[in-house]
Scaffold this active site. Structure first.
Site, PDB file in Angstrom:
ATOM      1  N   ARG A 171       0.337  28.653  -5.679  1.00  0.00           N
ATOM      2  CA  ARG A 171       1.749  28.184  -6.072  1.00  0.00           C
ATOM      3  C   ARG A 171       2.193  26.980  -5.144  1.00  0.00           C
ATOM      4  NH1 ARG A 171       7.198  30.473  -4.514  1.00  0.00           N
ATOM      5  NH2 ARG A 171       8.823  29.491  -6.105  1.00  0.00           N
ATOM      6  N   ARG A 194      23.957  25.900  -5.510  1.00  0.00           N
ATOM      7  CA  ARG A 194      23.871  26.623  -4.150  1.00  0.00           C
ATOM      8  C   ARG A 194      25.041  26.124  -3.408  1.00  0.00           C
ATOM      9  NH1 ARG A 194      18.750  28.056  -2.527  1.00  0.00           N
ATOM     10  NH2 ARG A 194      17.034  27.239  -3.817  1.00  0.00           N
ATOM     11  N   LYS A 230      10.045  31.117 -16.403  1.00  0.00           N
ATOM     12  CA  LYS A 230      10.340  32.076 -15.116  1.00  0.00           C
ATOM     13  C   LYS A 230      11.654  32.592 -15.845  1.00  0.00           C
ATOM     14  CE  LYS A 230      10.501  30.732 -11.110  1.00  0.00           C
ATOM     15  NZ  LYS A 230      10.887  29.715  -9.852  1.00  0.00           N
ATOM     16  N   THR A 248       8.649  38.145  -6.704  1.00  0.00           N
ATOM     17  CA  THR A 248       9.724  38.269  -5.949  1.00  0.00           C
ATOM     18  C   THR A 248       9.626  39.433  -5.058  1.00  0.00           C
ATOM     19  OG1 THR A 248      10.958  37.058  -7.709  1.00  0.00           O
ATOM     20  CG2 THR A 248      12.304  37.863  -5.573  1.00  0.00           C
TER      21      THR A 248
END
Length: 491
Positions: free
Chosen positions: A44, A85, A231, A289
């Site tokens: 990845r 964020r 995702k 994850t």
């Protein structure tokens, strides 16, 4: 013999695939070589970090190491998606105290955060937020409750405090943020992915199937033939899960953001349901994850992590993914070796449970019917191997949706297809650059190749699927049962 078919290259009997994220800890050719040798099937490239030249360099190292080892390794480019964020603190990090006031300020300078306030990268968070909303920072470690929205300030009360450092992510409990799945950065990264020639591209934070359709249009405009991995990490995606899976070529259950938005207690059931749904809809699925999170620093996993990986395997996931463990961890190779052992032992528990194809539904394609017929026959006959001569990888994909302990080999002339099937559970690619159109001759070459690779013994039964017009995509329309050592007649 083709160098990609050297004996021993299929030495592992592990069926679940391993995805490893590349980063500073795995930037050297020697480490990448060791990662592939340890069992990595897909690498990845995380476009959230690094420049285009960094990703190209890593892809080049992977392809060179794979070529030397006679392996087909798929490359997955992971788009960053909307960057929701906080900005940065003057001191790099602060300590938030339970009950304290804290402001998320869209007008604040990006480097001037302190114990009272910090800037945010996603300015629309102000209009998305309402009093009583719960905002979760740093994967849920910090919990803030919105008390008021005044101008461009979100004024909150700290419910769960702790250390908070620069650039941590923000989620809203229950989801509902309006950020688009495809950003301007993603559009540029899609062009980079096309130049690199990635095999898969992961779309972050899709809400509906239309987000995937948009990504596919952008890929086509860039001349990129990569398959799309959706995702699943937004609460809204749960409501649209069927259309997202239908629009995608594969899915990734990204449990970090998803768990934050829907709550940790809901996550196990959602994971199991989505793995089952993806397999039923003939899509590969990656479970991701924090699978081996403690091995970022520790040489061994916790028992909980061992159970987590094993349970994903037992649920039927095609692949398990490592993130910071291989990108920035102290033990990138050891964590892959450990994960490979866990997967192998978990598979041992279900080897005897051979599944049944969905024979009660109408087949949409002839090659689908052949694939299911082959796997049904193999699971009811003493078969040593199943071989699918394939141009696109579709036939072995359908075969891999049914549980079996029988090896499935994708014999293909296309290195693109060979890398693509690296993600499919239980499927191993074999480069097979045949030129003959004589079916009996091709059958003999298949058996000779597997025998030279020490995969067959005298008397073994093999199922071979292929098309009358060999070399055409989607043309599989025949199944042949052959025995090693018998004279193979023309069809």
């Amino acid at each position: 013999m083709h160098p990609l078919n050297t004996p021993g290259y299929l030495s592992s009997t592990r069926r679940t695939k391993i995805v490893a994220t590349l980063g500073p800890a795995s930037d050297k050719p020697q480490v990448i070589d060791e990662l592939i040798r340890a069992g990595v099937d897909v690498v990845r490239l995380n476009f959230s970090h690094g420049k285009a030249a960094d990703h190209q360099h890593r892809a080049d190292m992977v392809r060179e190491a794979a070529r030397k080892q006679g392996r087909f390794i798929a490359i997955l480019g992971d788009l960053q998606g909307p960057k929701i964020r906080i900005d940065r603190f003057k001191t790099g990090k602060i300590e938030l105290v339970d009950g304290a006031s804290f402001v998320l300020d869209a007008d604040m300078d990006r480097d001037s955060g302190d114990e009272t306030a910090v800037g945010i990268t996603y300015k629309a968070l102000v209009t998305d937020s309402r009093p009583e909303d719960v905002l979760l920072l740093d994967d849920g470690r910090i919990v803030l409750q919105v008390e008021a929205v005044v101008g461009n300030q979100i004024r909150t009360r700290v419910i769960v405090g702790g250390e908070l450092s620069n650039n941590k992510g923000i989620n809203r409990q229950g989801g509902g943020l309006s950020a688009p799945a495809i950003t301007e950065k993603d559009r540029e990264d899609i062009k980079t992915a096309s130049l690199i020639g990635v095999d898969y591209i992961a779309v972050s934070f899709p809400r509906t199937g239309e987000d995937i359709h948009e990504a596919r249009r952008l890929l086509q405009e860039a001349g990129c033939t990569a398959h799309i991995v959706a995702k699943i990490e937004r609460a809204e995606a749960i409501e649209s899960i069927r259309e997202i899976i239908e629009a995608s070529d594969a899915i990734m259950i990204a449990r970090g953001d998803l768990g934050v938005e829907i709550g940790d207690a809901e996550l196990p059931a959602v994971q199991k349901a989505f793995i089952r749904m993806a397999r039923d809809m003939n899509r590969p699925v990656i479970t991701a994850t924090q699978m081996m999170e403690t091995m970022i620093t520790n040489p061994i996993p916790t028992r909980a992590e061992v159970f987590d990986v094993a349970n994903a395997v037992l649920d039927g996931t095609d692949a398990v993914m490592l993130s910071a463990e291989t990108a920035a961890g102290k033990h990138p190779v050891r964590v892959v070796e450990t994960m490979a052992r866990i997967c192998h032992r978990a598979e041992y528990q279900i080897e005897a449970k051979r599944g049944q194809p969905p024979l009660d539904i109408p087949f949409e394609r002839i090659d689908q019917a052949i694939a299911y017929s082959a796997i049904y026959t193999a699971n009811h006959l003493s078969v040593a191997a199943i071989v699918a001569l394939t141009e696109s990888g579709a036939t072995p994909l359908w075969m891999s949706r049914v549980n079996t302990d029988i090896p499935i080999y994708a014999f293909t002339r296309s290195e693109v297809a060979a890398r693509r099937v690296a993600l499919y559970r239980g499927v191993q690619a074999v480069h097979f650059p045949y030129s003959s159109t004589d079916h009996a001759e091709v059958n003999r070459l298949v058996l000779e190749t597997l025998t030279q690779m020490e995969r067959l013994d005298e008397g073994d039964i093999v199922i071979i699927t292929k098309g009358d017009l060999m070399g055409e995509m989607g043309g599989t329309n025949a199944m042949k049962i052959v025995r090693v050592g018998d004279i193979i007649s023309a069809e």
